[in-house]
Design a protein around this motif. Structure first.
Motif, PDB file in Angstrom:
ATOM      1  N   PHE A 294       0.852  -1.187   0.000  1.00 52.44           N
ATOM      2  CA  PHE A 294       0.000   0.000   0.000  1.00 52.44           C
ATOM      3  C   PHE A 294       0.887   1.236   0.000  1.00 52.44           C
ATOM      4  N   PHE A 295       0.305   2.357  -0.395  1.00 53.48           N
ATOM      5  CA  PHE A 295       1.081   3.587  -0.611  1.00 53.48           C
ATOM      6  C   PHE A 295       0.516   4.720   0.253  1.00 53.48           C
ATOM      7  N   GLU A 296       1.424   5.475   0.862  1.00 53.45           N
ATOM      8  CA  GLU A 296       1.015   6.613   1.680  1.00 53.45           C
ATOM      9  C   GLU A 296       1.957   7.792   1.411  1.00 53.45           C
ATOM     10  N   PRO A 297       1.438   9.035   1.471  1.00 56.94           N
ATOM     11  CA  PRO A 297       2.303  10.211   1.358  1.00 56.94           C
ATOM     12  C   PRO A 297       3.015  10.480   2.683  1.00 56.94           C
ATOM     13  N   ALA A 298       4.263  10.878   2.634  1.00 57.07           N
ATOM     14  CA  ALA A 298       5.031  11.213   3.840  1.00 57.07           C
ATOM     15  C   ALA A 298       5.233  12.729   3.889  1.00 57.07           C
ATOM     16  N   TYR A 299       4.706  13.357   4.945  1.00 58.53           N
ATOM     17  CA  TYR A 299       4.850  14.799   5.114  1.00 58.53           C
ATOM     18  C   TYR A 299       5.897  15.148   6.166  1.00 58.53           C
ATOM     19  N   TRP A 300       6.553  14.150   6.727  1.00 59.16           N
ATOM     20  CA  TRP A 300       7.620  14.355   7.698  1.00 59.16           C
ATOM     21  C   TRP A 300       8.555  13.148   7.635  1.00 59.16           C
ATOM     22  N   GLY A 301       9.654  13.227   8.359  1.00 54.68           N
ATOM     23  CA  GLY A 301      10.576  12.101   8.418  1.00 54.68           C
ATOM     24  C   GLY A 301      11.504  12.029   7.222  1.00 54.68           C
TER      25      GLY A 301
ATOM     26  N   TYR B 148       6.269   7.906   9.284  1.00 56.52           N
ATOM     27  CA  TYR B 148       5.944   8.203   7.886  1.00 56.52           C
ATOM     28  C   TYR B 148       4.543   8.796   7.715  1.00 56.52           C
ATOM     29  N   HIS B 149       3.591   8.254   8.481  1.00 59.89           N
ATOM     30  CA  HIS B 149       2.182   8.604   8.257  1.00 59.89           C
ATOM     31  C   HIS B 149       1.427   8.430   9.567  1.00 59.89           C
ATOM     32  N   HIS B 150       0.280   9.118   9.691  1.00 59.81           N
ATOM     33  CA  HIS B 150      -0.413   9.130  10.981  1.00 59.81           C
ATOM     34  C   HIS B 150      -1.420   8.000  11.161  1.00 59.81           C
ATOM     35  N   ARG B 151      -1.676   7.224  10.118  1.00 56.62           N
ATOM     36  CA  ARG B 151      -2.593   6.087  10.255  1.00 56.62           C
ATOM     37  C   ARG B 151      -2.094   4.928   9.417  1.00 56.62           C
TER      38      ARG B 151
ATOM     39  N   LYS C 141       3.969  18.866  -7.153  1.00 53.66           N
ATOM     40  CA  LYS C 141       4.305  20.212  -6.710  1.00 53.66           C
ATOM     41  C   LYS C 141       3.186  20.810  -5.860  1.00 53.66           C
ATOM     42  N   GLY C 142       3.553  21.462  -4.775  1.00 52.05           N
ATOM     43  CA  GLY C 142       2.582  22.093  -3.888  1.00 52.05           C
ATOM     44  C   GLY C 142       2.303  21.313  -2.626  1.00 52.05           C
ATOM     45  N   TRP C 143       2.945  20.149  -2.469  1.00 51.12           N
ATOM     46  CA  TRP C 143       2.680  19.329  -1.290  1.00 51.12           C
ATOM     47  C   TRP C 143       3.058  20.045   0.003  1.00 51.12           C
ATOM     48  N   GLU C 144       4.014  20.975  -0.070  1.00 57.62           N
ATOM     49  CA  GLU C 144       4.454  21.673   1.142  1.00 57.62           C
ATOM     50  C   GLU C 144       3.324  22.456   1.812  1.00 57.62           C
ATOM     51  N   ARG C 145       2.351  22.887   1.003  1.00 55.69           N
ATOM     52  CA  ARG C 145       1.236  23.662   1.570  1.00 55.69           C
ATOM     53  C   ARG C 145       0.349  22.829   2.478  1.00 55.69           C
ATOM     54  N   ARG C 146       0.466  21.506   2.403  1.00 52.00           N
ATOM     55  CA  ARG C 146      -0.364  20.620   3.228  1.00 52.00           C
ATOM     56  C   ARG C 146       0.339  20.137   4.493  1.00 52.00           C
ATOM     57  N   VAL C 147       1.585  20.514   4.670  1.00 52.28           N
ATOM     58  CA  VAL C 147       2.366  19.982   5.789  1.00 52.28           C
ATOM     59  C   VAL C 147       1.748  20.344   7.137  1.00 52.28           C
ATOM     60  N   ALA C 148       1.382  21.595   7.347  1.00 49.11           N
ATOM     61  CA  ALA C 148       0.850  22.019   8.650  1.00 49.11           C
ATOM     62  C   ALA C 148      -0.422  21.240   9.003  1.00 49.11           C
ATOM     63  N   GLU C 149      -1.302  21.075   8.024  1.00 49.87           N
ATOM     64  CA  GLU C 149      -2.539  20.318   8.258  1.00 49.87           C
ATOM     65  C   GLU C 149      -2.226  18.869   8.627  1.00 49.87           C
ATOM     66  N   GLN C 150      -1.296  18.266   7.909  1.00 52.96           N
ATOM     67  CA  GLN C 150      -0.955  16.865   8.173  1.00 52.96           C
ATOM     68  C   GLN C 150      -0.237  16.703   9.517  1.00 52.96           C
ATOM     69  N   GLU C 151       0.595  17.656   9.878  1.00 53.71           N
ATOM     70  CA  GLU C 151       1.270  17.583  11.169  1.00 53.71           C
ATOM     71  C   GLU C 151       0.275  17.727  12.317  1.00 53.71           C
ATOM     72  N   ALA C 152      -0.787  18.518  12.116  1.00 50.42           N
ATOM     73  CA  ALA C 152      -1.840  18.621  13.128  1.00 50.42           C
ATOM     74  C   ALA C 152      -2.541  17.275  13.305  1.00 50.42           C
TER      75      ALA C 152
END
Length: 232
Positions: free
Chosen positions: A104-111, A160-163, A208-219
């Motif tokens: 399975f595949f997940e986006p990583a916004y940290w790490g 990597y991911h929150h769930r 491109k533009g994934w950085e704009r979602r980092v704060a939401e994902q970190e929350a």
């Protein structure tokens, strides 16, 4: 949450892993499954196991949380089980399925994989708990779609991911499918621990533009960590 996965498996391998004969019109599946596509799921029909084709829908979003926290305006967290929520309740009570997958595949916004889509796999085929449901988009008949059940993230996955999806041990597949009610089914899932680790591979960079979602994902990550402390 998981909206993309792959499955490369034969009927024979499924039967060997589950130690049970399977009724199916196909002998081989090799798919990259994305939302709105059809994919194989395993269901119990009497004493037999069958592989049937169902839709991985866009709506309802095809991830059903086993247990989650609803955060009230005062900051208090209330635990909600899958059987408490109208979208998932009937499927969990009466219409379980198991979804075979290779990865399975997940986006990583940290790490260390921040900014990448990450591939998670195991040494063998994975069996993910699921439920059947009636899709809204794309529209379809009653119980013609399915959702993957997600669970508390392990320490490994939190890197990597929150769930993460609920991967069943092979010995728990048949009991999950044949449980008599939601309470028994919940106990089976709760007693079947997720793999402590997965094999990790970098699939591709995020658009491109994934950085704009980092704060939401970190929350979301912080909420998951808080919920995890409640449950462990």
């Amino acid at each position: 949450m998981c909206s993309e996965y792959e499955i490369t498996v034969t009927k024979k391998i499924l039967e060997e892993n589950l130690s049970h004969p399977i009724v199916s019109g196909n002998d081989l599946w090799n798919l990259r499954v994305k939302m709105s596509m059809k994919a194989p799921v395993i269901v119990a029909k009497g004493d037999s196991l069958q592989v049937v084709e169902k839709t991985f829908p866009v709506m309802p979003f095809p991830n059903a949380r086993l247990s989650g926290a609803q955060f009230l305006p005062n900051g208090e967290a209330v635990v909600r089980r899958i059987s408490d929520l109208p979208t998932w309740r009937d499927g969990f009570q009466s219409n379980p399925c198991v979804v075979p997958m290779t990865a399975f595949f997940e986006p990583a916004y940290w790490g260390k994989e921040k900014g990448n889509i990450v591939r998670f796999s195991d040494d063998e085929i994975m069996f993910v708990a699921g439920i059947l449901l009636s899709p809204k988009r794309p529209p379809g008949p009653n119980l013609s779609a399915f959702a993957l059940i997600t669970d508390l993230a392990t320490e490994f996955m939190l890197g990597y991911h929150h769930r993460q999806v609920k991967v069943l041990g092979r010995e728990s597949v048949l009991p999950y499918l044949k449980a008599q009610d939601a309470r028994q089914r919940f106990e089976i899932l709760s007693g079947s621990p997720n793999p402590s680790e997965f094999i990790v591979g970098r699939e591709r960079s995020m658009a491109k533009g994934w950085e704009r979602r980092v704060a939401e994902q970190e929350a979301k990550l912080q909420q998951e960590i808080a919920f995890r402390k409640m449950m462990i």
